[in-house]
Design a protein around this motif. Structure first.
Motif, PDB file in Angstrom:
ATOM      1  N   GLN A   1       0.604  -1.188  -0.049  1.00 13.41           N
ATOM      2  CA  GLN A   1       0.072   0.126   0.331  1.00 13.41           C
ATOM      3  C   GLN A   1       0.784   1.268   0.104  1.00 13.41           C
ATOM      4  O   GLN A   1       1.890   1.450   0.808  1.00 13.41           O
TER       5      GLN A   1
ATOM      6  N   ILE B   1       0.402   7.311  -3.499  1.00 13.49           N
ATOM      7  CA  ILE B   1       0.805   7.843  -4.571  1.00 13.49           C
ATOM      8  C   ILE B   1      -0.265   9.123  -5.268  1.00 13.49           C
ATOM      9  O   ILE B   1      -1.193   8.838  -5.243  1.00 13.49           O
ATOM     10  N   TRP B   2       0.116  10.207  -5.590  1.00 15.19           N
ATOM     11  CA  TRP B   2      -0.760  11.290  -6.059  1.00 15.19           C
ATOM     12  C   TRP B   2      -1.281  10.705  -7.195  1.00 15.19           C
ATOM     13  O   TRP B   2      -0.427   9.910  -8.130  1.00 15.19           O
ATOM     14  N   PRO B   3      -2.465  11.106  -7.408  1.00 14.09           N
ATOM     15  CA  PRO B   3      -3.114  10.724  -8.754  1.00 14.09           C
ATOM     16  C   PRO B   3      -2.531  11.093 -10.059  1.00 14.09           C
ATOM     17  O   PRO B   3      -2.521  10.095 -11.160  1.00 14.09           O
ATOM     18  N   GLU B   4      -1.756  12.385  -9.930  1.00 11.29           N
ATOM     19  CA  GLU B   4      -0.995  12.682 -11.294  1.00 11.29           C
ATOM     20  C   GLU B   4       0.340  12.033 -11.392  1.00 11.29           C
ATOM     21  O   GLU B   4       0.716  12.033 -12.353  1.00 11.29           O
ATOM     22  N   ASN B   5       0.546  11.060 -10.277  1.00 18.17           N
ATOM     23  CA  ASN B   5       2.054  10.328 -10.634  1.00 18.17           C
ATOM     24  C   ASN B   5       1.691   8.980 -10.804  1.00 18.17           C
ATOM     25  O   ASN B   5       2.709   8.144 -10.878  1.00 18.17           O
ATOM     26  N   TRP B   6       0.296   8.618 -10.973  1.00 17.88           N
ATOM     27  CA  TRP B   6      -0.067   7.125 -10.709  1.00 17.88           C
ATOM     28  C   TRP B   6       0.297   6.296 -12.209  1.00 17.88           C
ATOM     29  O   TRP B   6       1.096   5.359 -12.047  1.00 17.88           O
TER      30      TRP B   6
ATOM     31  N   ARG C   1       3.124   3.263 -12.364  1.00 17.40           N
ATOM     32  CA  ARG C   1       2.754   2.221 -12.922  1.00 17.40           C
ATOM     33  C   ARG C   1       3.905   1.456 -13.803  1.00 17.40           C
ATOM     34  O   ARG C   1       4.441   0.539 -14.076  1.00 17.40           O
TER      35      ARG C   1
END
Length: 75
Positions: free
Chosen positions: A3, A6-11, A15
């Motif tokens: 877990q 991760i900030w959404p803009e870095n997702w 990955r």
């Protein structure tokens, strides 16, 4: 996968970075960086639009740099 926050803009970059996790180039002193040849394949697997590849690759390189820094601190 553990877990992580991760900030959404870095997702997407995360990955791709995670897909490259077995692609570390290693020298006598340990890891020296990620092999970049498999990155296009990782981008395709993650369905990253080609117009976003530069931005995602920049994010991956930031994660690579920070990972190397943390590993060196542990020595």
């Amino acid at each position: 996968m553990p877990q992580l926050g991760i900030w959404p803009e870095n997702w997407v970059a995360f990955r791709v970075f995670y897909r490259l996790r077995t692609q570390w180039a290693v020298g006598m002193g340990g890891a020296i960086g990620l092999r970049m040849e498999p990155m296009p394949f990782a981008m395709q697997l993650e369905q990253v639009p080609q117009e976003d590849w530069t931005e995602v690759a920049d994010g991956v390189q930031i994660m690579e740099h920070e990972t190397l820094r943390l590993w060196r601190e542990k020595r």
